[in-house]
Design an enzyme around this catalytic site. Structure first.
Site, PDB file in Angstrom:
ATOM      1  N   GLU A 133      14.954  68.041 -66.291  1.00  0.00           N
ATOM      2  CA  GLU A 133      13.397  67.534 -66.534  1.00  0.00           C
ATOM      3  C   GLU A 133      12.184  68.574 -67.115  1.00  0.00           C
ATOM      4  OE1 GLU A 133      14.103  64.866 -67.238  1.00  0.00           O
ATOM      5  OE2 GLU A 133      15.523  64.397 -65.738  1.00  0.00           O
ATOM      6  N   GLY A 148      18.135  58.450 -62.933  1.00  0.00           N
ATOM      7  CA  GLY A 148      18.003  60.393 -61.599  1.00  0.00           C
ATOM      8  C   GLY A 148      16.783  60.615 -61.319  1.00  0.00           C
ATOM      9  N   MET A 165      12.680  61.223 -64.395  1.00  0.00           N
ATOM     10  CA  MET A 165      11.740  61.036 -65.426  1.00  0.00           C
ATOM     11  C   MET A 165      10.459  62.333 -65.973  1.00  0.00           C
ATOM     12  SD  MET A 165      11.819  59.654 -68.210  1.00  0.00           S
ATOM     13  CE  MET A 165      10.383  59.766 -69.396  1.00  0.00           C
ATOM     14  N   GLU A 166      10.770  62.593 -67.291  1.00  0.00           N
ATOM     15  CA  GLU A 166      10.342  64.221 -67.377  1.00  0.00           C
ATOM     16  C   GLU A 166       8.592  64.058 -67.917  1.00  0.00           C
ATOM     17  OE1 GLU A 166      12.532  62.653 -69.415  1.00  0.00           O
ATOM     18  OE2 GLU A 166      12.516  63.060 -71.426  1.00  0.00           O
TER      19      GLU A 166
HETATM   20  N1  TRP Z   1      15.242  60.966 -69.861  1.00  0.00           N
HETATM   21  C1  TRP Z   1      15.399  60.358 -68.012  1.00  0.00           C
HETATM   22  C2  TRP Z   1      16.318  61.701 -68.202  1.00  0.00           C
HETATM   23  O1  TRP Z   1      17.511  62.430 -68.882  1.00  0.00           O
HETATM   24  C3  TRP Z   1      16.436  59.686 -68.111  1.00  0.00           C
HETATM   25  C4  TRP Z   1      15.981  58.219 -67.666  1.00  0.00           C
HETATM   26  C5  TRP Z   1      14.525  58.099 -66.404  1.00  0.00           C
HETATM   27  C6  TRP Z   1      15.898  56.706 -67.960  1.00  0.00           C
HETATM   28  N2  TRP Z   1      13.900  57.051 -66.312  1.00  0.00           N
HETATM   29  C7  TRP Z   1      14.863  56.013 -67.446  1.00  0.00           C
HETATM   30  C8  TRP Z   1      16.865  55.969 -68.902  1.00  0.00           C
HETATM   31  C9  TRP Z   1      15.172  54.824 -66.875  1.00  0.00           C
HETATM   32  C10 TRP Z   1      16.706  54.689 -68.920  1.00  0.00           C
HETATM   33  C11 TRP Z   1      16.087  53.761 -67.813  1.00  0.00           C
HETATM   34  O2  TRP Z   1      15.929  62.322 -67.485  1.00  0.00           O
HETATM   35 ZN    ZN Z   2      17.143  63.311 -70.325  1.00  0.00          ZN
END
Ligand code: TRP
Ligand code: ZN
Length: 868
Positions: free
Chosen positions: A302, A265, A267-268
């Site tokens: 995020e 979805g 990425m933070e």
């Molecule tokens: N950390 C991200 C979230 O929960 C999740 C995520 C982003 C992710 N890109 C990814 C997980 C690729 C696995 C692979 O907001």
């Molecule tokens: Zn997350």
């Protein structure tokens, strides 16, 4: 199929070195990017001695030079393969400079550095940074990063990374550069880079201590007008985190970039979130109300990671729920405060029951903190995220809002800048509350969904009501024997008039059986238990359908009203399935029709709530209530129930449809959204009976809709009617929206979920459509996932062709995107729960996959667990 090594929590060892600084240079060229990494390192005396080698993780790329201190190393002086980079010996303190070449255009896995359209970007979580440069790719190695990007000024006018921009300028040959510095130490999974020709939407936010933060949302130029809802959501999230958790943003700049090709979805990454465009871009013409809510929730999620995940990060990947469960809890609370709390709770619980409960009953079952993994990517699961959030919510219930907040404050104070564990989190909650949470910690280490049964005993002589709760959890691959969980349960008592006779209070189950006694109550008192879904458990009660109809109308907790309605539906569907299987005629009880009708007439009730309570559970939810899943009978029973309700209540449904109709099409206020959701529920009921008048009503809405919510709702209904109606709706929708890739995703997904007979052929055809590509995860999710996960009658065709098609797609996808291929394969996980014919057919596809010579580690792990 090759065996792959399992990584185990019990083998955790700290890294033997400390990274004091990372300086990266990305020299972006036409067909490659040259990465230079300068590491300042030293041995950690606690874990290293003279003989300790330096072992870094590394992806499949060639190294072109290594400089250690002032010495250029010859290839024989270091070891490098597809997985590691090793120096046999190092001084105590040293600098290491490694250069390598990447080919982002060939990177279809979408992890590491890759191209999405004209944009170059990165995705490093969980273990993608190693595909950029050799590094100790683990979350407990934290360092300050700087990043220099050099690229062509025309193709890549915008050059972004984490932290603050410190320098930029022009170079020869139409090239330019930008230098970024991130003052906060971070693990490498939070590193990010973006280069491209992007437009920007700018705004500002003043924090509670008066600091001025620049907010920038970047997208492709043609989409920049669609970013304002995301910006509004970001400012709401920033203000909310200050108010509710006392957390202020810490940099002077917050950036978000919308990307079309993205595995998850969003990425933070520190100061530079990268988002799936689906969770940024919206206007009422192209996005549904659900899309608007999704954006608000993900933008907030995020943003909240900046404190829960980034400032305080993970000691190892097993602790993933420490950031994800907690951050989901935070985003759920945010959305509840911004919108309707009861409706948000219903949506979240429905999602948990539809997707996490089945996960817990299949081969992927794992504790919220898994003990082992082959590929960490496979553990970004409903269990870690959603059940993890439920576990946090239980702590919140047990401690109460004030102590929980004190615990959070202590957590931030004590662990800022560190990489910690779930024990550390629960530990601060113990400290502030003085409670012992040892038994509670089983929620993190023991897998499975507890089953709770509740029975009532009323004593006429003494006027006391006893509630007996019994818990049990089935043994599984993780634990052959399950200990009792520590389970909070909110209970209140209500009388026949729907008045509260005993205020809600929190009770705790810690043993297999618990009885709570309520004195001096009359015989017709109803207990309302597990209010607001106090714990992630399966609940069975001794409530009759009459009791449930009463609770549906009168429970003082809207969540429990919803649950009563859903339980009534499930009971009815179970009866219908039995009728089908024993050759009896199907009939729907008049009590249910009456309860439904009463609810529909009760116009005082929140319309958004009603639209949830009166929606039948999905086939994917219903199947969880059967030991052996009879796909066809479930489908038939649910369809019959839906049609019977619609036929019996046609005029009421039409009245409510009309009452809700006037909501202005571009109004996204809660009230307008609520009206639309109830209106479209009524339309879906009306549209399921083959009646010309109703069909015309649906068609009219489809043709005249003033926004995507209404247009899409009608489109979905048309897609199930007749091949002619579906085809002409598809044609019209396509002609109108072909240039908008996110809307075309909806077009694919509607066709993939159609109940019409020829759906599998349609889906196969669509895989060759010019707007479809297996290289774009959103497209794969729209067409293939939607078919495999949300179209049970066609995926589970008795001739096995649905399975064959999806398995073949999984293998094709595995060659280009192993993360997404492995996720798709989950559609086979519950194979043991189907009838024998389907069991054999599904197993055959799993075995075919297992028989492949080259299976990614990701897919290997899913397939081998399913076959175990
Ligand atoms: N950390 C991200 C979230 O929960 C999740 C995520 C982003 C992710 N890109 C990814 C997980 C690729 C696995 C692979 O907001
Ligand atoms: Zn997350």
């Amino acid at each position: 199929m090759n065996e792959h090594k399992k990584i185990q929590l019990k083998d955790y060892r700290p890294f033997a070195f400390i990274v004091d600084h990372v300086d990266l240079i990305f020299d972006i060229r036409e067909d490659h990017t040259r990465v230079t990494s300068k590491l300042k390192m030293r041995k950690d005396p606690a874990w290293a001695d003279e003989t300790t080698p330096l072992v870094l993780n590394k992806g499949k790329f060639d190294i072109i030079s290594v400089v250690a201190g002032d010495m250029v190393l010859l290839p024989g002086e270091y070891k490098s393969d597809d997985e590691t980079f090793t120096l046999a010996a190092t001084p105590d303190v040293f600098e290491l400079e490694i250069a390598n070449i990447l080919k982002p255009d060939e990177n279809t896995a979408l992890e590491g550095l890759y191209r999405s359209g004209s944009i170059l970007c990165t995705q490093c979580e969980a273990q993608g940074f190693r595909n950029i440069t050799p590094y100790s790719d683990r979350p407990d190695v934290m360092a300050p990063f700087s990043c220099t990007i050099v690229a062509d000024k025309t193709r890549y006018p915008i050059l972004l990374s984490n932290g603050n921009p410190v320098k930029s300028g022009d170079l020869d040959d139409n090239r330019h550069f930008a230098v970024w510095e991130d003052p906060f130490k971070k693990p490498c999974y939070l590193f990010a880079l973006v280069a491209g020709d992007l437009a920007v939407l700018e705004d500002r936010f003043t924090t509670s201590s008066g600091r001025d933060v620049a907010l920038k949302i970047y997208s492709e130029k043609e989409n920049i007008a669609l970013c304002s809802h995301a910006m509004t959501s970001l400012k709401q999230a920033m203000a909310w985190d200050e108010k509710r958790f006392g957390r202020e943003y810490d940099l002077d700049l917050y950036q978000i970039v919308a990307i079309n090709d993205f595995n998850a979805g969003a990425m933070e990454n520190k100061g530079l979130n990268i988002f799936n465009a689906k969770y940024v871009l919206a206007d009422p013409q192209t996005a549904t109300d659900d899309d608007f809510m999704g954006i608000q929730g993900v933008i907030a999620h995020e943003y909240f990671h900046n404190w829960t995940g980034n400032r305080i990060t993970l000691k190892n990947w097993f602790q993933l729920s420490l950031k994800e469960g907690l951050t989901v809890f935070r985003d759920q609370e945010f959305s509840s405060d911004m919108n309707s709390r009861p409706v948000k709770r219903i949506i979240d619980v429905k999602n948990l029951m539809a997707a996490q409960f089945p996960e817990d009953s299949g081969p992927m079952t794992h504790p919220v903190r898994p003990d082992s993994y082959i590929k960490m990517d496979n553990f970004y699961t409903m269990t870690v995220y959603e059940k993890g959030a439920e576990v946090i919510r239980m702590i919140y219930q047990l401690l109460g809002q004030d102590l929980f907040r004190q615990g959070m404050d202590l957590y931030f104070e004590k662990f800022d800048g560190m990489a910690v564990t779930l024990e550390d989190f629960v530990g601060v909650m113990e400290t502030v509350s003085g409670r012992n949470l040892d038994q509670f910690f089983l929620w993190y280490t023991q897998s499975g969904t507890p089953e709770i049964s509740m029975t009532r005993q009323y004593n006429d002589n003494t006027g006391s009501l006893s509630l007996t709760f019994t818990q049990s959890t089935s043994p599984d691959r993780n634990q052959s024997e399950k200990k009792p969980f520590h389970i909070p349960v909110r209970i209140s008592l209500i009388n026949r008039a729907g008045e509260t006779v005993k205020q809600e209070a929190l009770y705790e189950l810690t043993q297999e059986t618990h009885t709570f006694k309520f004195e001096n109550v009359s015989a017709d008192i109803y207990p309302s238990v597990f209010r607001e879904f106090t714990a992630p458990v399966r609940l069975s009660t001794d409530f009759s359908d009459q009791d449930l109809a009463f609770l549906m109308a009168r429970d003082t907790d809207p969540f429990n009203q919803w649950r009563a309605a859903q339980t009534l539906f499930i009971n009815e569907i179970k009866n219908l399935v039995t009728a089908i299987r024993t050759g009896r005629a199907m009939t729907v009880s008049s009590g249910l029709i009456q309860a439904f009708s009463l609810a529909l007439e009760d116009r005082k009730k929140d319309r958004a709530f009603l639209s949830k309570a009166l929606a039948l559970p999905l086939e994917t939810e219903i199947k969880d209530h059967f030991e052996i899943i009879d796909v066809e009978a479930i489908h038939q029973a649910r369809t019959f129930l839906k049609q019977t309700l619609a036929k019996n209540l046609e005029s009421e449904l039409k009245t409510v449809y009309e009452i809700c109709r006037p909501a202005p099409p571009d109004d996204i206020s809660g009230a307008a959204m609520a009206d639309r959701s109830l209106k479209n529920l009524c339309l879906a009921y009306l549209g399921c009976v083959p009646d010309k008048g109703n069909q015309a009503l649906v068609l009219k809405q489809f043709e005249n809709a003033g926004n995507m919510t209404d247009e899409f709702a009608a489109f979905k209904i048309l897609s199930h009617m007749t091949p002619e109606m579906r085809d002409s709706a598809c044609q019209a929708f396509y002609n109108k929206w072909q240039a908008r890739t996110l809307v075309i995703d909806k077009w694919f997904s509607v066709q993939a979920q159609s109940r019409l007979k020829d759906t599998l052929d349609q889906v196969k055809q669509l895989t060759t459509h010019k707007n479809f590509t297996m290289a774009n995860p959103n497209k794969v999710r729209a067409l293939i996932f939607a078919f495999a996960m949300n179209n049970p009658i066609h995926f589970h065709r008795a001739d096995g062709q649905g399975y064959e098609f999806v398995a073949e797609r999984i293998l094709a996808l595995d060659k280009i995107n192993h993360q997404t291929a492995a996720r798709l394969c989950a559609c086979f996980n519950l194979w043991k729960r189907y009838d024998e014919n389907r069991r054999i057919l599904m197993k055959r596809q799993l075995e075919t996959m297992a028989g492949q010579k080259t299976l990614s580690k990701n897919l290997y792990e899913i397939v081998s667990r399913a076959l175990e």
